[in-house]
Design a protein around this motif. Structure first.
Motif, PDB file in Angstrom:
ATOM      1  N   GLU A   1      -3.029  35.678 -27.301  1.00  0.00           N
ATOM      2  CA  GLU A   1      -2.217  36.849 -27.633  1.00  0.00           C
ATOM      3  C   GLU A   1      -2.853  38.180 -27.283  1.00  0.00           C
ATOM      4  N   LEU A   2      -3.756  38.176 -26.328  1.00  0.00           N
ATOM      5  CA  LEU A   2      -4.342  39.442 -25.915  1.00  0.00           C
ATOM      6  C   LEU A   2      -3.267  40.263 -25.216  1.00  0.00           C
ATOM      7  N   THR A   3      -3.202  41.520 -25.502  1.00  0.00           N
ATOM      8  CA  THR A   3      -2.275  42.329 -24.726  1.00  0.00           C
ATOM      9  C   THR A   3      -2.928  42.622 -23.371  1.00  0.00           C
ATOM     10  N   ILE A   4      -2.059  43.057 -22.462  1.00  0.00           N
ATOM     11  CA  ILE A   4      -2.497  43.189 -21.077  1.00  0.00           C
ATOM     12  C   ILE A   4      -3.757  44.027 -20.933  1.00  0.00           C
ATOM     13  N   GLN A   5      -3.750  45.150 -21.661  1.00  0.00           N
ATOM     14  CA  GLN A   5      -4.868  46.071 -21.516  1.00  0.00           C
ATOM     15  C   GLN A   5      -6.205  45.407 -21.844  1.00  0.00           C
TER      16      GLN A   5
ATOM     17  N   VAL B   1       6.630  30.525 -27.791  1.00  0.00           N
ATOM     18  CA  VAL B   1       7.474  29.675 -26.952  1.00  0.00           C
ATOM     19  C   VAL B   1       6.643  28.585 -26.309  1.00  0.00           C
ATOM     20  N   SER B   2       5.441  28.958 -25.855  1.00  0.00           N
ATOM     21  CA  SER B   2       4.616  27.941 -25.202  1.00  0.00           C
ATOM     22  C   SER B   2       4.158  26.890 -26.208  1.00  0.00           C
ATOM     23  N   GLY B   3       4.079  27.278 -27.490  1.00  0.00           N
ATOM     24  CA  GLY B   3       3.737  26.299 -28.504  1.00  0.00           C
ATOM     25  C   GLY B   3       4.895  25.361 -28.819  1.00  0.00           C
TER      26      GLY B   3
ATOM     27  N   GLY C   1       3.651  43.929 -28.206  1.00  0.00           N
ATOM     28  CA  GLY C   1       3.131  42.890 -29.085  1.00  0.00           C
ATOM     29  C   GLY C   1       4.138  41.768 -29.256  1.00  0.00           C
ATOM     30  N   PHE C   2       5.421  42.177 -29.390  1.00  0.00           N
ATOM     31  CA  PHE C   2       6.470  41.192 -29.589  1.00  0.00           C
ATOM     32  C   PHE C   2       6.530  40.212 -28.430  1.00  0.00           C
ATOM     33  N   PHE C   3       6.462  40.740 -27.204  1.00  0.00           N
ATOM     34  CA  PHE C   3       6.565  39.851 -26.049  1.00  0.00           C
ATOM     35  C   PHE C   3       5.335  38.980 -25.882  1.00  0.00           C
ATOM     36  N   ALA C   4       4.165  39.523 -26.238  1.00  0.00           N
ATOM     37  CA  ALA C   4       2.957  38.706 -26.167  1.00  0.00           C
ATOM     38  C   ALA C   4       3.060  37.530 -27.128  1.00  0.00           C
ATOM     39  N   SER C   5       3.545  37.803 -28.354  1.00  0.00           N
ATOM     40  CA  SER C   5       3.588  36.707 -29.321  1.00  0.00           C
ATOM     41  C   SER C   5       4.763  35.770 -29.027  1.00  0.00           C
ATOM     42  N   LEU C   6       5.842  36.338 -28.456  1.00  0.00           N
ATOM     43  CA  LEU C   6       6.967  35.488 -28.073  1.00  0.00           C
ATOM     44  C   LEU C   6       6.500  34.456 -27.058  1.00  0.00           C
TER      45      LEU C   6
END
Lengths: 710, 75
Positions: A632-636, A326-328, A317-322
């Motif tokens: 922010e969808l996780t990979i799954q 960052v892109s924002g 979750g942390f990396f998805a939101s990071l």
């Protein structure tokens, strides 16, 4: 009288720790060095070199932990290293001083090794460790007498309770090592003119070193071919039987040690039954022993799958939101895309493993440290033998659950080559932790979380994947046993140390340093691949690109928002399809179509040849490239919602997911493993055979799986 | 000739010699030396390997290795 070292102290020096297995060498190493440890490789081999630098006043000491050995005549790969280091064949790791560790309750065997080192003429000191167990068994050692007999400093310690560690530190910082006089008269071993010639050519110090060189020159990859041939010629001319010399040396050495022991050891007979013997009645029980082993394995699995899920989800979750934030924050552009779609998901794909790997290493550390691992060897030897494996193969195979690399390296203590080679060839079939995220994602997508009786279906499928690996290991090993023809005696000699409570500090140190090494080693490869992948997915031949984009149907003006969104999505899809990586995926699509895969999965197969865990980051990259990051969808979830644009069906149905899992279970998708196998088998023959058989096995099994489930 | 693989659990024996083989030195380095006393602590299921007590250490050997150790029973 011992020859006293030059009073001039070295400002930088190396101390090698050496001793029999299970004498507490590593505990002493940990006590001396703490978390400063580093792991490197000895030149030409993959044996880990654990070392740490200590600053002592204005001196820099490097402490090296050598593998445990019973003598300096190597029987296994681990012991070759000890032999090489002590004989100065490897100039980069030649120690200035040797700290020899001896178990006080088996002095005879310990001194066997110590006196061999003395005869080599290395400045040294002796540590008499485990004074507590010796006392319990009624053994007392007169350390001062021993000092007088050997002529080198002797320290009594009990490293587990930290007793005597300060003494070792002082000894090292003051460099109180002494160059011993030879213990045996080794000049008699070889014809005098021969050893003189050898000493001159290789600039050796004494006849014992020359003798060592003769004994093992043909197994030593560091020697040049010219030197090797020269030695062979000289030995042939001198005409003597090296084996009988070695036997005589062994007998003489033990006889001389016996005389020393009579002076220094006092024994009182204690009739008390040892706790270890009582525990062994339980742990080695015909039925109970296996039940306990199975229970421990289940506990490890439980820990790796269930306990580590929480931190893993957090990391994911942390990396998805990071990525999203960052892109924002950064201005739109190529660099931002590279960071948010290539680098961050790439790093996330490796960091997410840390909880599992750390837990596995912790468990393995505890099993080793308590003395339980050698009981497993004892229990499993007879069962493994029909498959061409060996009780000692259990350790590599269990380590293989964490990672094949330490597993393959752990095979080094298997003495005979055939057993060891088979172990090396099959260890990568154990489901390592790199496959776990692949399994987790695919099971989550395709298998419903329903219960069958008390069991969760998803968990059962996961267990099935691991069992599949074990079955593949046994069957393949059995076939290899029939195919490989080596005339070598398979044997097992393993000491079962006393049961002890684990030293938690040591477990933490081992866990920390091993995880660190793994993450950084694997991380480098994965990060590099992630970047290359992003580039290949972002760029493509411009003509193909324009053509593909132009082919997408443009909705009429004023079309519904939904149609516009679909157009957008199709456009992105076309863009990816016409990128370099899309072209590669398309190229192999006919080959993987029978397995139920489309070209996007083809891309993942190509990139994860380097490392399985890249599957996850590839998917992350591929699907972030195709859509916006901010959702922010996780990979799954992303994969689950992936629909084949032509058929409108989900890409990841049950058959495809199972087929893909089976493929990942068997295929040799790990460059680091290949590199290790190359180094351990000293050539390309075995890694190539391994890659071919594993890939074939993966393809055929995945095909069968797809046909069964579709 | 009695060899170590025939020792029963709990029985003690004295090592007479190590029979010549490629493993002779390995056994001696582990501490199996003429004159030493050994006893059998455990047999793994299927009777193999065997765990021998040798002074203060316990060492597991397969039956085929134990056959290389010539002993005389002591009780």
């Amino acid at each position: 009288m011992p020859e006293v070292l030059t009073p001039e102290k070295l400002s930088t020096f190396t101390v090698s720790l050496i001793g029999n297995p299970n004498v507490g060498k590593t505990t002493i190493f940990n006590r001396l060095t703490g978390l400063r440890q580093k792991v490197g490789n000895y030149p030409g081999v993959t044996v880990d070199k654990r070392y740490a630098s200590l600053k002592m006043g204005d001196q820099n000491a490097t402490i090296i932990d050598l593998p445990g050995t019973y003598s300096i005549y190597p029987n296994s790969e681990d012991e070759v290293i000890v032999h090489r280091v002590l004989n100065g064949l490897d100039k980069t790791s030649k120690p200035d001083f040797v700290l020899a560790v001896v178990d006080m309750s088996s002095m005879e065997r310990g001194l066997f090794l110590v006196t061999q080192i003395m005869d080599l003429g290395l400045p040294m000191a002796v540590v008499l460790n485990m004074s507590d167990t010796a006392e319990e068994q009624g053994i007392k050692v007169k350390a001062h007498q021993l000092y007088k007999a050997l002529g080198v400093p002797v320290i009594q310690t009990n490293a587990r309770s930290n007793k005597g560690i300060n003494g070792i530190t002082d000894l090292i910082s003051q460099q109180m090592f002494e160059k011993p006089v030879p213990f045996l008269d080794t000049d008699q071993l070889l014809p005098g003119d021969l050893s003189a010639k050898i000493c001159e050519r290789f600039s050796l110090e004494n006849s014992y070193q020359a003798y060592q060189l003769i004994r093992f020159h043909d197994k030593e990859p560091i020697l040049s071919q010219e030197d090797n041939e020269w030695l062979g010629r000289e030995v042939g001319e001198a005409d003597f039987d090296i084996k009988s010399i070695q036997l005589k040396e062994t007998q003489d050495r033990y006889a001389a040690i016996q005389q020393v022991l009579e002076m220094v050891v006092e024994k009182t007979d204690i009739k008390k039954k040892r706790l270890t013997d009582k525990l062994d009645k339980v742990f080695l029980h015909k039925i109970g022993g296996y039940a306990i082993f199975l229970g421990i394995l289940l506990l490890i699995f439980q820990a790796v799958f269930a306990w580590s899920a929480v931190p893993m989800d957090l990391i994911d979750g942390f990396f998805a939101s990071l990525s999203a934030s960052v892109s924002g924050l950064l201005p739109e552009g190529v660099l931002t895309d590279l960071i948010t779609e290539g680098i961050i998901p790439g790093i996330g794909g490796i960091v997410i493993f840390i909880p599992q790997i750390a837990l596995l290493f912790a468990f393995l550390g505890i099993l080793e440290d308590t003395g339980y691992m050698s009981r497993v060897v004892f229990l499993m030897d007879r069962i493994m033998r029909p498959f061409g494996l060996n009780g000692k193969s259990v350790v590599p195979l269990i380590s293989g659950i964490a990672c094949a690399i330490p597993g393959i390296m752990a095979s080094r203590n298997i003495g005979n080559w055939k057993d060891r080679l088979i172990t090396i060839m099959v260890t990568p079939l154990m489901s390592c932790s790199a496959r776990l995220p692949v399994y987790v994602i695919l099971i989550g997508i395709a298998v419903p979380a329903t219960n069958i009786g008390p069991f969760n279906l998803q968990a059962l499928v996961m267990l099935g994947m691991y069992l599949l690996g074990v079955v593949a290991v046994l069957v393949t090993a059995w076939i290899l046993k029939l195919v490989l023809q080596f005339n070598e005696r398979s044997y097992l000699m393993v000491e079962m140390p006393l049961f002890r409570l684990p030293r938690w500090k040591d477990v933490v140190i081992t866990m920390y340093s091993k995880s660190k090494t793994f993450v950084f080693e694997a991380g480098k490869v994965i990060l590099a691949i992630s970047i290359v992948l992003w580039v290949l997915a972002t760029y493509g031949p411009s003509s193909a690109r324009e053509e593909a984009m132009a082919a997408v149907e443009v909705p009429a003006d004023g079309a519904a928002e939904e149609a516009m969104l679909e157009y957008q999505h199709n456009l992105e899809s076309a863009e990816l399809e016409s990128s370099y990586i899309g072209i590669a995926g398309r190229f192999i699509e006919p080959a993987i179509r029978p397995l139920g895969y489309d070209w996007k999965i083809g891309i993942a197969l190509i990139t994860s040849f380097a490392a399985r865990e890249v599957f996850v980051s590839t998917m992350a990259t591929l699907y972030s490239v195709g859509s916006e990051v901010e959702d922010e969808l996780t990979i799954q979830e992303k994969l689950k919602s992936e629909v084949n644009p032509k058929t409108g069906e989900a890409v990841f149905n049950l058959a495809t997911a199972i087929s893909l899992m089976v493929f990942y279970a068997f295929a040799m998708q790990c460059m680091s493993t290949l590199a290790v196998v190359y180094r351990e088998t000293k050539g390309w023959k075995w890694p190539v055979i391994q890659t071919i058989y594993m890939t074939a096995l993966a393809y055929v099994s995945a095909f069968i799986a797809y046909q069964l489930f579709s | 000739m009695t060899t170590a693989d025939t020792i029963k659990i709990g029985e003690k024996a004295k090592i007479l010699k190590i029979l010549p083989s490629e493993l002779t030195l390995n056994l001696m380095e582990m501490g199996f030396l003429p004159g030493k006393h050994i006893s059998l602590l455990q047999r793994a299921p299927l009777k193999d390997p065997m765990a021998f007590r040798l002074e203060n250490t316990v060492i597991a050997l397969r039956k085929s290795e134990a056959q290389l150790i010539e002993v005389i029973l002591e009780n």
